[in-house]
Design a protein around this motif. Structure first.
Motif, short mmCIF file in Angstrom:
data_model
loop_
_atom_site.label_atom_id
_atom_site.label_comp_id
_atom_site.label_asym_id
_atom_site.label_seq_id
_atom_site.Cartn_x
_atom_site.Cartn_y
_atom_site.Cartn_z
N MET A 1 -29.87 -10.22 -10.47
CA MET A 1 -29.21 -10.14 -11.75
C MET A 1 -30.17 -9.62 -12.82
O MET A 1 -29.75 -8.87 -13.71
CB MET A 1 -28.65 -11.51 -12.15
CG MET A 1 -27.46 -11.95 -11.30
SD MET A 1 -26.86 -13.58 -11.73
CE MET A 1 -26.03 -13.23 -13.26
N VAL A 2 -31.44 -10.04 -12.72
CA VAL A 2 -32.43 -9.58 -13.70
C VAL A 2 -32.63 -8.07 -13.56
O VAL A 2 -32.70 -7.34 -14.55
CB VAL A 2 -33.77 -10.33 -13.51
CG1 VAL A 2 -34.87 -9.72 -14.37
CG2 VAL A 2 -33.61 -11.81 -13.83
N ARG A 6 -31.87 -5.24 -16.39
CA ARG A 6 -32.86 -4.24 -16.80
C ARG A 6 -32.29 -2.83 -16.68
O ARG A 6 -32.49 -1.99 -17.56
CB ARG A 6 -34.13 -4.37 -15.95
CG ARG A 6 -34.97 -5.54 -16.33
CD ARG A 6 -36.28 -5.55 -15.57
NE ARG A 6 -37.01 -6.76 -15.88
CZ ARG A 6 -37.77 -7.43 -15.03
NH1 ARG A 6 -37.91 -6.98 -13.78
NH2 ARG A 6 -38.39 -8.51 -15.40
N GLN A 7 -31.58 -2.57 -15.58
CA GLN A 7 -30.98 -1.25 -15.37
C GLN A 7 -29.94 -0.95 -16.45
O GLN A 7 -29.90 0.16 -16.99
CB GLN A 7 -30.35 -1.16 -13.98
CG GLN A 7 -29.78 0.19 -13.65
CD GLN A 7 -30.83 1.29 -13.61
OE1 GLN A 7 -32.00 1.06 -13.33
NE2 GLN A 7 -30.42 2.50 -13.96
N LEU A 8 -29.11 -1.93 -16.79
CA LEU A 8 -28.12 -1.74 -17.85
C LEU A 8 -28.79 -1.49 -19.19
O LEU A 8 -28.34 -0.67 -19.99
CB LEU A 8 -27.19 -2.96 -17.95
CG LEU A 8 -26.11 -3.04 -16.88
CD1 LEU A 8 -25.37 -4.37 -16.97
CD2 LEU A 8 -25.14 -1.89 -17.02
N LEU A 14 -30.68 4.95 -22.90
CA LEU A 14 -30.53 6.39 -22.72
C LEU A 14 -29.32 6.91 -23.48
O LEU A 14 -29.37 7.97 -24.11
CB LEU A 14 -30.42 6.73 -21.23
CG LEU A 14 -31.67 6.52 -20.38
CD1 LEU A 14 -31.36 6.78 -18.91
CD2 LEU A 14 -32.80 7.41 -20.85
N ASP A 15 -28.21 6.16 -23.41
CA ASP A 15 -27.01 6.56 -24.15
C ASP A 15 -27.26 6.55 -25.65
O ASP A 15 -26.80 7.42 -26.38
CB ASP A 15 -25.83 5.66 -23.79
CG ASP A 15 -25.31 5.91 -22.38
OD1 ASP A 15 -25.64 6.97 -21.81
OD2 ASP A 15 -24.56 5.06 -21.87
N ALA A 139 -18.01 8.62 -18.18
CA ALA A 139 -19.30 8.36 -18.81
C ALA A 139 -20.41 8.88 -17.91
O ALA A 139 -20.30 8.85 -16.68
CB ALA A 139 -19.47 6.87 -19.05
N PRO A 140 -21.53 9.38 -18.48
CA PRO A 140 -22.58 9.97 -17.66
C PRO A 140 -23.24 8.98 -16.71
O PRO A 140 -23.76 9.37 -15.68
CB PRO A 140 -23.59 10.50 -18.68
CG PRO A 140 -23.26 9.85 -19.96
CD PRO A 140 -21.83 9.43 -19.89
N HIS A 141 -23.20 7.70 -17.02
CA HIS A 141 -23.85 6.72 -16.15
C HIS A 141 -22.88 6.10 -15.13
O HIS A 141 -23.26 5.29 -14.33
CB HIS A 141 -24.50 5.60 -16.99
CG HIS A 141 -23.50 4.85 -17.80
ND1 HIS A 141 -23.03 5.32 -18.99
CD2 HIS A 141 -22.88 3.67 -17.59
CE1 HIS A 141 -22.17 4.46 -19.49
NE2 HIS A 141 -22.05 3.45 -18.67
#
Length: 142
Positions: A1-2, A6-8, A14-15, A139-141
């Motif tokens: 989950m961590v 972090r990825q989110l 970036l967005d 969305a790009p991601h």
């Protein structure tokens, strides 16, 4: 989950960075894609070019609009001819990207005007980009 969190956070950052860059470009080039309509953007861009030319001291000549290549994401091309003093022509070329339309100068020819030694002739081919084809629904991601 961590790791997912972090990825989110990275993707959100970036967005946000992209949004800042887009806002800067919109401000710099006076371009707001939300107010552009594909039905009238070519005619409006052509009129804006003519207004910019006459207000800057360039006498417009022939202006031709033709359909663009869909494969190249173009709405149309505008062939513009005009004449005027060197400073006026250079000023017009400088103002073209700032008119608020998705314009790209494809070709440019400047020649001396033999009838008037203090004037030059301008012939420019301007591409009106199809801004609608650059939008994506995803969305790009995603």
């Amino acid at each position: 989950m961590v790791a997912e969190a972090r990825q989110l956070k990275i993707e959100t950052g970036l967005d946000a960075d992209k949004a800042v860059v887009v806002k800067k470009l919109m401000t710099e080039f006076h371009l707001d894609p939300a107010r552009l309509s594909t039905n009238s953007v070519v005619a409006d861009a052509s009129a804006a070019i003519q207004r910019a030319a006459t207000s800057g001291g360039v006498k417009p000549g022939a202006i031709r609009e033709s359909p663009g290549r869909a494969s190249a994401k173009e709405l149309a091309t505008i062939d513009f001819e005009g004449s005027g003093p060197v400073a006026a022509v250079i000023s017009l070329l400088h103002r073209l990207p700032l008119l608020g339309y998705p314009l790209v100068i494809d070709s440019l020819q400047i020649t001396a005007d033999p009838a008037r030694p203090d004037q030059i002739k301008l012939s420019v081919k301007i591409i009106v980009l199809n801004f609608e084809s650059w939008k994506t629904t995803e969305a790009p991601h995603a």
